[in-house]
Design a protein around this motif. Sequence first.
Motif, PDB file in Angstrom:
ATOM      1  N   ALA A   1       5.084  -1.003 -21.611  1.00 48.83           N
ATOM      2  CA  ALA A   1       5.668  -2.182 -20.949  1.00 48.83           C
ATOM      3  C   ALA A   1       5.978  -1.865 -19.488  1.00 48.83           C
ATOM      4  CB  ALA A   1       6.922  -2.616 -21.697  1.00 48.83           C
ATOM      5  N   GLU A   2       6.492  -0.669 -19.217  1.00 52.40           N
ATOM      6  CA  GLU A   2       6.790  -0.265 -17.836  1.00 52.40           C
ATOM      7  C   GLU A   2       5.515  -0.194 -16.992  1.00 52.40           C
ATOM      8  OE1 GLU A   2       9.644   0.341 -16.208  1.00 52.40           O
ATOM      9  OE2 GLU A   2      10.832  -0.170 -17.970  1.00 52.40           O
ATOM     10  N   ARG A   3       4.433   0.274 -17.614  1.00 49.83           N
ATOM     11  CA  ARG A   3       3.170   0.367 -16.900  1.00 49.83           C
ATOM     12  C   ARG A   3       2.643  -1.018 -16.552  1.00 49.83           C
ATOM     13  NH1 ARG A   3      -2.005   4.053 -18.678  1.00 49.83           N
ATOM     14  NH2 ARG A   3      -3.035   3.957 -16.678  1.00 49.83           N
ATOM     15  N   ALA A   4       2.780  -1.981 -17.451  1.00 46.20           N
ATOM     16  CA  ALA A   4       2.328  -3.342 -17.186  1.00 46.20           C
ATOM     17  C   ALA A   4       3.131  -3.950 -16.044  1.00 46.20           C
ATOM     18  CB  ALA A   4       2.449  -4.184 -18.454  1.00 46.20           C
ATOM     19  N   VAL A   5       4.450  -3.746 -16.029  1.00 51.79           N
ATOM     20  CA  VAL A   5       5.293  -4.272 -14.938  1.00 51.79           C
ATOM     21  C   VAL A   5       4.910  -3.605 -13.626  1.00 51.79           C
ATOM     22  CG1 VAL A   5       7.678  -4.359 -14.085  1.00 51.79           C
ATOM     23  CG2 VAL A   5       7.205  -4.868 -16.476  1.00 51.79           C
ATOM     24  N   HIS A   6       4.685  -2.318 -13.681  1.00 52.35           N
ATOM     25  CA  HIS A   6       4.311  -1.574 -12.476  1.00 52.35           C
ATOM     26  C   HIS A   6       2.995  -2.087 -11.901  1.00 52.35           C
ATOM     27  CE1 HIS A   6       2.402   1.912 -10.397  1.00 52.35           C
ATOM     28  NE2 HIS A   6       3.618   2.031  -9.872  1.00 52.35           N
ATOM     29  N   THR A   7       2.030  -2.352 -12.764  1.00 51.60           N
ATOM     30  CA  THR A   7       0.726  -2.853 -12.319  1.00 51.60           C
ATOM     31  C   THR A   7       0.868  -4.234 -11.680  1.00 51.60           C
ATOM     32  OG1 THR A   7      -0.300  -1.618 -14.117  1.00 51.60           O
ATOM     33  CG2 THR A   7      -1.648  -3.286 -13.063  1.00 51.60           C
ATOM     34  N   ARG A   8       1.706  -5.108 -12.270  1.00 54.66           N
ATOM     35  CA  ARG A   8       1.925  -6.441 -11.693  1.00 54.66           C
ATOM     36  C   ARG A   8       2.592  -6.347 -10.323  1.00 54.66           C
ATOM     37  NH1 ARG A   8       5.013  -9.204 -16.165  1.00 54.66           N
ATOM     38  NH2 ARG A   8       6.337  -9.597 -14.389  1.00 54.66           N
ATOM     39  N   ILE A   9       3.566  -5.466 -10.186  1.00 58.18           N
ATOM     40  CA  ILE A   9       4.274  -5.331  -8.895  1.00 58.18           C
ATOM     41  C   ILE A   9       3.323  -4.800  -7.827  1.00 58.18           C
ATOM     42  CG2 ILE A   9       6.081  -4.021  -7.684  1.00 58.18           C
ATOM     43  CD1 ILE A   9       7.757  -4.224 -10.223  1.00 58.18           C
ATOM     44  N   ILE A  10       2.527  -3.811  -8.166  1.00 59.94           N
ATOM     45  CA  ILE A  10       1.584  -3.239  -7.188  1.00 59.94           C
ATOM     46  C   ILE A  10       0.588  -4.310  -6.749  1.00 59.94           C
ATOM     47  CG2 ILE A  10      -0.298  -1.558  -6.914  1.00 59.94           C
ATOM     48  CD1 ILE A  10       2.431  -0.331  -6.692  1.00 59.94           C
ATOM     49  N   GLY A  11       0.076  -5.097  -7.681  1.00 61.01           N
ATOM     50  CA  GLY A  11      -0.868  -6.161  -7.333  1.00 61.01           C
ATOM     51  C   GLY A  11      -0.234  -7.194  -6.427  1.00 61.01           C
ATOM     52  N   ALA A  12       1.023  -7.595  -6.707  1.00 56.58           N
ATOM     53  CA  ALA A  12       1.719  -8.583  -5.879  1.00 56.58           C
ATOM     54  C   ALA A  12       1.962  -8.045  -4.469  1.00 56.58           C
ATOM     55  CB  ALA A  12       3.038  -8.968  -6.544  1.00 56.58           C
ATOM     56  N   VAL A  13       2.329  -6.788  -4.372  1.00 56.07           N
ATOM     57  CA  VAL A  13       2.575  -6.200  -3.047  1.00 56.07           C
ATOM     58  C   VAL A  13       1.281  -6.179  -2.241  1.00 56.07           C
ATOM     59  CG1 VAL A  13       3.156  -4.030  -1.867  1.00 56.07           C
ATOM     60  CG2 VAL A  13       4.590  -4.842  -3.718  1.00 56.07           C
ATOM     61  N   ARG A  14       0.173  -5.851  -2.878  1.00 60.17           N
ATOM     62  CA  ARG A  14      -1.098  -5.790  -2.148  1.00 60.17           C
ATOM     63  C   ARG A  14      -1.563  -7.173  -1.718  1.00 60.17           C
ATOM     64  NH1 ARG A  14      -3.918  -1.177  -5.828  1.00 60.17           N
ATOM     65  NH2 ARG A  14      -2.864   0.566  -4.815  1.00 60.17           N
ATOM     66  N   ARG A  15      -1.299  -8.194  -2.529  1.00 60.67           N
ATOM     67  CA  ARG A  15      -1.727  -9.557  -2.182  1.00 60.67           C
ATOM     68  C   ARG A  15      -0.850 -10.173  -1.107  1.00 60.67           C
ATOM     69  NH1 ARG A  15      -2.254 -10.083  -7.695  1.00 60.67           N
ATOM     70  NH2 ARG A  15      -0.199 -11.030  -7.793  1.00 60.67           N
ATOM     71  N   HIS A  16       0.459 -10.008  -1.224  1.00 57.31           N
ATOM     72  CA  HIS A  16       1.385 -10.751  -0.367  1.00 57.31           C
ATOM     73  C   HIS A  16       1.852 -10.005   0.874  1.00 57.31           C
ATOM     74  CE1 HIS A  16       1.499 -13.969  -3.202  1.00 57.31           C
ATOM     75  NE2 HIS A  16       1.829 -13.141  -4.182  1.00 57.31           N
ATOM     76  N   SER A  17       1.543  -8.766   0.997  1.00 56.32           N
ATOM     77  CA  SER A  17       1.925  -8.057   2.236  1.00 56.32           C
ATOM     78  C   SER A  17       0.697  -7.350   2.800  1.00 56.32           C
ATOM     79  CB  SER A  17       3.058  -7.069   1.982  1.00 56.32           C
ATOM     80  OG  SER A  17       2.696  -6.131   1.018  1.00 56.32           O
ATOM     81  N   PRO A  18      -0.079  -8.096   3.574  1.00 53.75           N
ATOM     82  CA  PRO A  18      -1.276  -7.492   4.166  1.00 53.75           C
ATOM     83  C   PRO A  18      -0.873  -6.480   5.250  1.00 53.75           C
ATOM     84  CG  PRO A  18      -0.950  -9.685   5.032  1.00 53.75           C
ATOM     85  CD  PRO A  18       0.099  -9.485   3.978  1.00 53.75           C
ATOM     86  N   ALA A  19      -1.825  -5.677   5.623  1.00 54.62           N
ATOM     87  CA  ALA A  19      -1.578  -4.680   6.668  1.00 54.62           C
ATOM     88  C   ALA A  19      -1.234  -5.388   7.966  1.00 54.62           C
ATOM     89  CB  ALA A  19      -2.821  -3.826   6.855  1.00 54.62           C
ATOM     90  N   PRO A  20      -0.281  -4.884   8.717  1.00 55.05           N
ATOM     91  CA  PRO A  20       0.114  -5.556   9.961  1.00 55.05           C
ATOM     92  C   PRO A  20      -1.018  -5.495  10.989  1.00 55.05           C
ATOM     93  CG  PRO A  20       1.171  -3.426   9.805  1.00 55.05           C
ATOM     94  CD  PRO A  20       0.471  -3.656   8.508  1.00 55.05           C
ATOM     95  N   LYS A  21      -1.125  -6.565  11.752  1.00 49.95           N
ATOM     96  CA  LYS A  21      -2.120  -6.621  12.829  1.00 49.95           C
ATOM     97  C   LYS A  21      -1.554  -5.910  14.060  1.00 49.95           C
ATOM     98  CE  LYS A  21      -5.045  -9.720  11.085  1.00 49.95           C
ATOM     99  NZ  LYS A  21      -6.437  -9.553  10.934  1.00 49.95           N
ATOM    100  N   LEU A  22      -2.392  -5.108  14.665  1.00 46.95           N
ATOM    101  CA  LEU A  22      -1.969  -4.411  15.871  1.00 46.95           C
ATOM    102  C   LEU A  22      -2.013  -5.369  17.049  1.00 46.95           C
ATOM    103  CD1 LEU A  22      -3.861  -1.042  15.479  1.00 46.95           C
ATOM    104  CD2 LEU A  22      -1.448  -1.464  15.108  1.00 46.95           C
ATOM    105  N   ARG A  23      -1.005  -5.287  17.897  1.00 42.67           N
ATOM    106  CA  ARG A  23      -0.976  -6.181  19.056  1.00 42.67           C
ATOM    107  C   ARG A  23      -1.983  -5.746  20.107  1.00 42.67           C
ATOM    108  NH1 ARG A  23       5.416  -6.057  19.639  1.00 42.67           N
ATOM    109  NH2 ARG A  23       4.797  -3.912  19.930  1.00 42.67           N
ATOM    110  N   ASN A  24      -2.172  -4.465  20.274  1.00 39.87           N
ATOM    111  CA  ASN A  24      -3.097  -3.942  21.287  1.00 39.87           C
ATOM    112  C   ASN A  24      -4.040  -2.942  20.635  1.00 39.87           C
ATOM    113  OD1 ASN A  24      -1.417  -5.343  22.952  1.00 39.87           O
ATOM    114  ND2 ASN A  24      -0.441  -3.543  23.842  1.00 39.87           N
ATOM    115  N   PRO A  25      -5.018  -3.386  19.857  1.00 34.97           N
ATOM    116  CA  PRO A  25      -5.880  -2.415  19.176  1.00 34.97           C
ATOM    117  C   PRO A  25      -6.736  -1.599  20.141  1.00 34.97           C
ATOM    118  CG  PRO A  25      -6.670  -4.648  18.806  1.00 34.97           C
ATOM    119  CD  PRO A  25      -5.365  -4.765  19.525  1.00 34.97           C
ATOM    120  N   GLU A  26      -7.137  -2.189  21.275  1.00 33.91           N
ATOM    121  CA  GLU A  26      -7.971  -1.447  22.217  1.00 33.91           C
ATOM    122  C   GLU A  26      -7.178  -0.287  22.829  1.00 33.91           C
ATOM    123  OE1 GLU A  26      -7.490  -4.824  22.683  1.00 33.91           O
ATOM    124  OE2 GLU A  26      -9.264  -5.412  21.564  1.00 33.91           O
TER     125      GLU A  26
END
Length: 170
Positions: free
Chosen positions: A39-64
């Motif tokens: 049960a803990e593994r199932a909750v952990h998998t759901r949380i990891i998936g939600a974090v990856r979907r809803h918090s994308p990598a931040p965009k750099l302001r000055n990538p160059e």
Amino acid sequence: MNNSELPSSPEEKWTAYLDGKLSAPDAAAFEREHPDAAAERAVHTRIIGAVRRHSPAPKLRNPEFFNASILREIAAAPVSVPAAPANGRGLFSLWRLAFAGAACLVAAVAVWAAFVRGGGEGEKQERYAALETSLTPGDRLLGATVLDAEGLKMIWIDGLEPLPDDYALE
């Protein structure tokens, strides 16, 4: 924890189980020890998936600028070639050092010839000379005479008692 070793502490075992790093027999043994682990593994998998979907990598302001800074840091440093020395004459060139050495040698020979050797060949001096001005020993019972044998002068004092053989001069 090393990749080739099995996890030893409970925290390492839980982390390896939740991350799916345990082999199938080890995971089954872990689930038998901990009945709520699935049960803990199932909750952990759901949380990891939600974090990856809803918090994308931040965009750099000055990538160059960021990329240019990284490339500048990892780029090889330019090799600087030392400047060629000027052809000006130095203070101590080889010929000047040779001339100074020769001058010092001539000066040393002149000092030796003038002071150590004792002057020129024309002057014949004795190295150690003493002039006898008075041969009075100071006691009326004693007498003094000068003995000269083969260029060696000695003052002989008559009337002194001889010293014993075991006498040590100090």
